[in-house]
Design an enzyme around this catalytic site. Structure first.
Site, PDB file in Angstrom:
ATOM      1  CE  LYS A   1     -12.379  61.379 126.917  1.00 22.13           C
ATOM      2  NZ  LYS A   1     -13.511  60.541 126.517  1.00 22.13           N
TER       3      LYS A   1
ATOM      4  N   GLY B   1     -28.223  68.415 124.214  1.00 23.77           N
ATOM      5  CA  GLY B   1     -27.038  68.208 123.373  1.00 23.77           C
ATOM      6  C   GLY B   1     -27.447  67.460 122.114  1.00 23.77           C
TER       7      GLY B   1
ATOM      8  N   GLY C   1     -25.759  66.728 119.495  1.00 20.32           N
ATOM      9  CA  GLY C   1     -24.519  66.411 118.775  1.00 20.32           C
ATOM     10  C   GLY C   1     -24.585  65.023 118.184  1.00 20.32           C
ATOM     11  CG  ASN C   2     -21.033  63.393 116.488  1.00 21.78           C
ATOM     12  OD1 ASN C   2     -21.488  63.825 115.435  1.00 21.78           O
ATOM     13  ND2 ASN C   2     -19.805  63.632 116.881  1.00 21.78           N
ATOM     14  CB  VAL C   3     -24.087  60.604 121.545  1.00 22.90           C
ATOM     15  CG1 VAL C   3     -24.850  59.516 122.281  1.00 22.90           C
ATOM     16  CG2 VAL C   3     -22.622  60.230 121.420  1.00 22.90           C
TER      17      VAL C   3
HETATM   18  P1  NAD Z   1     -20.788  66.406 120.286  1.00 21.60           P
HETATM   19  O1  NAD Z   1     -19.736  67.437 120.404  1.00 21.60           O
HETATM   20  O2  NAD Z   1     -21.103  65.878 118.918  1.00 21.60           O
HETATM   21  O3  NAD Z   1     -22.160  66.941 120.893  1.00 21.60           O
HETATM   22  C1  NAD Z   1     -22.255  67.684 122.049  1.00 21.60           C
HETATM   23  C2  NAD Z   1     -23.348  68.720 121.817  1.00 21.60           C
HETATM   24  O4  NAD Z   1     -23.645  69.342 123.067  1.00 21.60           O
HETATM   25  C3  NAD Z   1     -22.938  69.814 120.840  1.00 21.60           C
HETATM   26  O5  NAD Z   1     -23.906  69.936 119.821  1.00 21.60           O
HETATM   27  C4  NAD Z   1     -22.871  71.066 121.714  1.00 21.60           C
HETATM   28  O6  NAD Z   1     -23.224  72.250 121.043  1.00 21.60           O
HETATM   29  C5  NAD Z   1     -23.870  70.708 122.805  1.00 21.60           C
HETATM   30  N1  NAD Z   1     -23.743  71.473 124.044  1.00 21.60           N
HETATM   31  C6  NAD Z   1     -22.614  71.880 124.689  1.00 21.60           C
HETATM   32  N2  NAD Z   1     -22.944  72.548 125.823  1.00 21.60           N
HETATM   33  C7  NAD Z   1     -24.309  72.538 125.893  1.00 21.60           C
HETATM   34  C8  NAD Z   1     -25.250  73.064 126.824  1.00 21.60           C
HETATM   35  N3  NAD Z   1     -24.875  73.712 127.907  1.00 21.60           N
HETATM   36  N4  NAD Z   1     -26.566  72.846 126.582  1.00 21.60           N
HETATM   37  C9  NAD Z   1     -26.985  72.179 125.474  1.00 21.60           C
HETATM   38  N5  NAD Z   1     -26.127  71.677 124.562  1.00 21.60           N
HETATM   39  C10 NAD Z   1     -24.815  71.857 124.770  1.00 21.60           C
HETATM   40  O7  NAD Z   1     -20.392  65.223 121.272  1.00 21.60           O
HETATM   41  P2  NAD Z   1     -20.921  63.727 121.291  1.00 21.60           P
HETATM   42  O8  NAD Z   1     -19.924  62.855 120.630  1.00 21.60           O
HETATM   43  O9  NAD Z   1     -22.338  63.677 120.858  1.00 21.60           O
HETATM   44  O10 NAD Z   1     -20.838  63.402 122.847  1.00 21.60           O
HETATM   45  C11 NAD Z   1     -21.794  63.918 123.762  1.00 21.60           C
HETATM   46  C12 NAD Z   1     -21.397  63.546 125.189  1.00 21.60           C
HETATM   47  O11 NAD Z   1     -21.352  62.126 125.299  1.00 21.60           O
HETATM   48  C13 NAD Z   1     -20.011  64.042 125.634  1.00 21.60           C
HETATM   49  O12 NAD Z   1     -20.034  64.312 127.004  1.00 21.60           O
HETATM   50  C14 NAD Z   1     -19.118  62.850 125.369  1.00 21.60           C
HETATM   51  O13 NAD Z   1     -17.979  62.854 126.182  1.00 21.60           O
HETATM   52  C15 NAD Z   1     -20.058  61.721 125.745  1.00 21.60           C
HETATM   53  N6  NAD Z   1     -19.720  60.469 125.100  1.00 21.60           N
HETATM   54  C16 NAD Z   1     -19.651  60.370 123.760  1.00 21.60           C
HETATM   55  C17 NAD Z   1     -19.333  59.159 123.169  1.00 21.60           C
HETATM   56  C18 NAD Z   1     -19.297  59.007 121.677  1.00 21.60           C
HETATM   57  O14 NAD Z   1     -19.292  57.851 121.201  1.00 21.60           O
HETATM   58  N7  NAD Z   1     -19.283  60.080 120.905  1.00 21.60           N
HETATM   59  C19 NAD Z   1     -19.075  58.041 123.979  1.00 21.60           C
HETATM   60  C20 NAD Z   1     -19.177  58.158 125.364  1.00 21.60           C
HETATM   61  C21 NAD Z   1     -19.500  59.388 125.916  1.00 21.60           C
END
Ligand code: NAD
Length: 346
Positions: free
Chosen positions: A71, A171, A173-175
């Site tokens: 990572k 959260g 976000g994307n996922v």
């Molecule tokens: P992202 O940055 O698109 O979304 C994360 C969201 O969480 C953001 O909108 C952010 O504002 C929000 N956030 C941060 N702190 C917060 C809090 N205290 N309370 C509420 N919301 C909060 O990231 P993502 O790609 O959606 O990934 C989300 C999680 O999943 C991360 O931990 C990432 O490591 C994990 N993950 C993602 C993937 C992937 O394919 N993108 C794969 C495996 C794991």
């Protein structure tokens, strides 16, 4: 944590300040995303890189992939740093590791950024579809989380139907947003929380019936399922004491602040926890398929196996009387040890 190699990279011209952590390459080259985050200190960034890369070793091992764990974390303000030169400089550092580390997307990095990195190294995945890549891994990660969540529902209520279940997605976000799509489609009652107003607005635009929960009050309400999809360590002593939900199933990495403390604590409280590195492996599974030549059908079918793997872990944990995170870690370690032995002989 037994890392093989940790590399510190700095470039004053572009402001690049990176840590690449390679945890274990027993199963193959280490693969893991690049996270860009405004850490409070170098120490905080290093701890994140170490923990996340170790998680990747477990994630690939339990998912049956021939990949090791790595990572990278980049320190700084994403809105100020991201540009072509920044990514290409980072790409040169990745390239200097000669394939021992392959990068991908993570928080604050996109497939467009991977395209710039790809100008300097072939050791990059998650490139856009038009470049032969697998694109954004988030939809497949969300699908895997959805499958793991259904398996947890089956364990908790005897049926994997999520219709009517009250689910908090922390959260947006994307996922998180892709996960919300699956939940709404199945008729779950959706609660959402994010610290970023714009993300909440975006999610509400897609899923107007979702109920917004203030990020400070997330554990004050009752849910059937808590889906952590923001950052790590949200499952800690304080939150577990407050939690009124029988299931935790979400995408975030390193959900347990301390697995040795909070794994047993969840078990004692009777909360069903789907180990993070098992349930959120959809993205890495998708990316691993990009390495051999991308095929969506193969990707989604392989990700779907998270459902049965989750049920297996519940059975093993129950049989061995251990918490689910430990059961999953043991399963991953067994594969690592078994494959390590293959190196001896022809
Ligand atoms: P992202 O940055 O698109 O979304 C994360 C969201 O969480 C953001 O909108 C952010 O504002 C929000 N956030 C941060 N702190 C917060 C809090 N205290 N309370 C509420 N919301 C909060 O990231 P993502 O790609 O959606 O990934 C989300 C999680 O999943 C991360 O931990 C990432 O490591 C994990 N993950 C993602 C993937 C992937 O394919 N993108 C794969 C495996 C794991």
């Amino acid at each position: 944590m037994g890392h093989e190699q940790v590399v510190f990279c700095q470039d004053p011209h572009t402001g690049l300040n990176a840590i690449i952590a390679i945890h274990n390459t027993t199963l193959g080259p280490s693969l893991g995303g690049t996270r860009l985050w405004n850490y409070n200190s170098h120490e905080e960034a290093l701890v994140d890189a170490l923990r996340l890369s170790r998680g990747m070793t477990y994630k690939s091992a339990i998912s049956g992939l021939n990949l090791g764990g790595g990572k990278a974390v980049l320190i700084g303000d994403a809105s100020k740093l991201k540009n072509e030169a920044y990514w290409r400089r980072y790409g040169k550092f990745v390239n200097s590791l000669n394939g021992k580390y392959i990068t991908a997307e993570d928080v604050n990095t996109s497939s467009g950024d991977m395209e710039y990195i790809g100008m300097e190294t072939k050791f990059v995945t998650g490139k856009p579809e038009y470049m032969g890549g697998s694109g954004d891994p988030s939809p497949l990660t969300a699908y895997g989380v959805y499958m793991g969540m259904k398996a947890a529902a089956k364990k908790a209520w005897g049926s994997d139907n999520l219709s009517g279940k009250r689910v908090l997605v922390q959260g947006a976000g994307n996922v998180g947003q892709y996960l919300m799509g699956h939940l709404v489609e199945e008729g779950a009652v959706l609660f959402i929380s994010d610290i970023n107003e714009a993300k909440l607005k975006q999610a509400l635009g897609k899923y107007p019936k979702a109920q917004v929960v203030d990020s400070k009050d997330v554990f004050e309400k009752e849910y059937d399922i808590y889906a952590p999809c923001a950052l790590g360590a949200t499952v800690n002593t304080e939150s577990i004491n407050k939690m009124k939900c029988p299931v935790i199933a979400g995408a975030a990495n390193n959900q347990l602040a301390d697995e040795n403390v909070h794994g047993p604590m969840l078990m004692e409280k009777g909360i069903i926890y789907v180990p993070d590195f098992l349930i959120n492996a959809g993205g890495i599974i998708n990316i691993s398929i990009e390495i051999d030549g991308y095929n969506y059908d193969r990707a989604i079918n392989t990700v779907g196996k998270i459902y049965n793997r989750t049920l297996d872990i519940f059975d093993i944990a129950e049989k061995d009387k251990v918490h689910t995170q430990l059961a999953a870690m043991r399963m991953a370690e067994k594969r690592l040890n078994d494959v390590a032995k293959l190196r001896v002989g022809i």
